[in-house]
Design an enzyme around this catalytic site. Structure first.
Site, mmCIF file in Angstrom:
data_model
loop_
_atom_site.group_PDB
_atom_site.id
_atom_site.type_symbol
_atom_site.label_atom_id
_atom_site.label_comp_id
_atom_site.label_asym_id
_atom_site.label_seq_id
_atom_site.Cartn_x
_atom_site.Cartn_y
_atom_site.Cartn_z
ATOM 1 N N LYS A 293 19.271 -18.599 59.290
ATOM 2 C CA LYS A 293 20.290 -19.014 59.984
ATOM 3 C C LYS A 293 21.941 -18.843 59.187
ATOM 4 C CE LYS A 293 18.115 -20.942 63.856
ATOM 5 N NZ LYS A 293 16.496 -20.924 62.628
HETATM 6 C C1 LIG Z 1 15.498 -20.943 63.485
HETATM 7 C C2 LIG Z 1 13.959 -20.583 62.699
HETATM 8 C C3 LIG Z 1 13.135 -20.375 63.043
HETATM 9 C C4 LIG Z 1 12.769 -19.183 64.253
HETATM 10 O O1 LIG Z 1 13.809 -17.828 64.153
HETATM 11 P P1 LIG Z 1 14.035 -17.672 65.666
HETATM 12 O O2 LIG Z 1 14.898 -16.166 65.858
HETATM 13 O O3 LIG Z 1 14.225 -18.780 66.492
HETATM 14 O O4 LIG Z 1 12.676 -16.656 66.152
HETATM 15 C C5 LIG Z 1 11.820 -20.063 61.793
HETATM 16 N N1 LIG Z 1 12.003 -20.552 60.636
HETATM 17 C C6 LIG Z 1 13.010 -21.667 60.302
HETATM 18 C C7 LIG Z 1 13.340 -22.066 59.044
HETATM 19 C C8 LIG Z 1 14.121 -21.444 61.129
HETATM 20 O O5 LIG Z 1 15.728 -22.285 60.781
#
Ligand SMILES: *Cc1c(COP(=O)(O)O)cnc(C)c1O
Length: 467
Positions: free
Chosen positions: A112
């Site tokens: 993120k």
């Molecule tokens: C947010 C997140 C996801 C999922 O990603 P999306 O874009 O919501 O599909 C997967 N793995 C981790 C570690 C995350 O923080």
């Protein structure tokens, strides 16, 4: 470049407007009116670029001239210098046909950061030029809160308040939020559950007077700029593996469908992607959709991969928009009936079109632990539970052995040490720069689950620069 709503009834907006708006006024999500195109020659020319240069090249067409390129290049450079790896998103070979794309070298150790480090800077840049301030508010049970705080800290035009349920987030996750020492960051520990935090958030946005007075905003995963920033690493990985002369496949652990949708966007822009594999945990609405052509909502189940504990994957609406041939009215109708009945059947042709590109595979917690253990045994690599789901889904869904499978590593194993230790007997250490996380001072304010108390706290604290 203009952006249109997936529900066809909101005005088209420019990049900076979409950035600040988030959700469209008709309840839809913004998508580019047309996809910028990159030819084979353009893609071939990418192989020598570093990540920042590539990012500027991929994202500039999306700005539609609303941010001068030199300013944008500076924001991108700043966003990624804080990463703990010179390549930003390094690619590592895992076995004869699988690669790991490590997206967890940012300040909070999850993918993120790749989008939010840029988003925080873009927000601040656009707000400053408009002479505006916003109050960003979020509720978190995990990764998003810390990534948003790191993205917004010390930005002049932003105050950020993040609610978390007192005593109900892991210690690493809590400390990643509460040890940030910045005058515009406020952690609120609510005496309640994560659902209580979300209800408080909703109530704040529904209180029009409060919303306007505070200029309330959210940096949630439906923001177009987050998708945009994520498109870059698909190009980076494919270029490193010899695209356009060979095509690639990606396996993506999926929650809100934001990450894998960025892969879809890269393909629409000309990147030769053969296949996108969606990995899910027991919250498997997407894998069931790919298996049946129907989307049905079920209660959320807690798992070892909490950042994927989601049942309504909001970004799927962007894919549906294309499957409905960009007919916003038709999609708005379908979404309304989905809300009403908890069920959406897209029809045979649309389902087939989705299946041509996407595969889905589900792992429960036991499968996830087994996947972590297996990868460790075969390669010595420690994977966090989310990443392990992507890798295992990629293995399960290989279509063509000649096409390299790139599995997106979305979190550092040290972010989920209990699961990794349970699977392998090894407790992964935090990277050196977070060594002192457990000795840093924490700053959080414990408040009751009471809207008026929380609102009063926020009114009192913002603009005051840490008073
Ligand atoms: C947010 C997140 C996801 C999922 O990603 P999306 O874009 O919501 O599909 C997967 N793995 C981790 C570690 C995350 O923080």
């Amino acid at each position: 470049m203009r952006y249109i709503s997936t529900r066809g009834a909101a005005p088209a907006l420019a990049f900076d407007e979409v950035l600040l708006a988030g959700l469209a006024r008709d309840g839809g999500l913004y998508v580019p009116e047309i996809w910028p195109q990159f030819s084979d020659a353009d893609i071939r020319a990418m192989s020598g670029l570093d990540y920042v240069e590539l990012a500027v090249r991929i994202m500039t067409p999306f700005l539609g001239g609303r941010i001068p390129e030199a300013d944008f290049a500076e924001l991108v450079e700043e966003a990624y210098t804080g990463f703990n790896h010179a390549a930003v998103a390094p690619l590592k070979q895992l076995d004869s046909r699988t690669w790991l794309l490590e997206l967890f070298h940012g300040p909070t150790l999850s993918f993120k950061d790749v989008a939010l480090q840029l988003l925080g800077r873009l927000y601040d840049y656009v707000l400053r030029r408009r002479g505006e301030r916003v109050t960003i508010v979020g509720a978190t049970s995990g990764d998003t809160g810390s990534a948003a705080i790191e993205a917004c800290r010390d930005r002049d035009s932003i105050d950020i308040f993040v609610l978390h349920p007192l005593g109900r987030v892991s210690e690493v996750q809590r400390r990643q939020m509460t040890t940030v020492d910045a005058p515009n960051v406020w952690n609120i520990a609510i005496e309640g559950t994560f659902d209580d935090c979300q209800d408080l958030l909703k109530a704040m946005f529904n209180d029009i007077q409060f919303r306007d007075e505070m200029n309330l905003s959210a940096v949630n995963s439906i923001n177009w700029a987050r998708v945009m920033a994520q498109i870059v690493y698909y190009f980076a990985a494919a270029a490193a593996l010899g695209t356009p002369d060979r095509s690639v496949a990606f396996a993506v652990p999926t929650g809100n469908f934001g990450n894998v949708y960025a892969g879809y966007a890269a393909r629409e822009m000309g990147l030769p992607i053969d296949q996108l594999v969606i990995g899910s945990n027991s919250n498997d609405v997407l894998t069931r959709f790919l298996a049946t052509g129907q989307m049905t909502i079920e209660p959320v189940r807690p798992t070892l991969s909490p950042s994927m504990d989601i049942q309504v994957s909001s970004n799927v609406e962007r894919l549906l928009f294309d499957l409905y041939e960009r007919d916003g009215m038709a999609l708005a109708k379908a979404m309304a009936s989905f809300r009403r009945n908890g069920r959406l059947a897209v029809g045979d042709d649309r389902w087939r079109a989705a299946r041509a590109l996407f595969d889905g595979f589900r792992l429960d917690d036991a499968d996830t632990l087994q996947a972590i253990a297996e990868v460790y045994r075969h390669s010595g690599e420690l994977l966090d539970p989310h990443t392990a789901i992507g890798v295992a889904a990629g293995h399960a869904c290989y279509r063509n052995g000649a096409v390299p499978m790139v599995a997106l590593a979305t979190a550092h194993p040290a972010k989920f040490p209990d699961a990794v230790e349970q699977a392998t007997g090894i407790r992964p250490p935090l990277p050196p720069r977070l060594n002192d996380l457990f000795s840093r001072a924490e700053r959080a304010n414990i408040l009751p689950n009471d809207l008026r108390v929380v609102q009063a706290f926020m009114r009192d604290r913002r603009f005051k620069g840490g008073a």
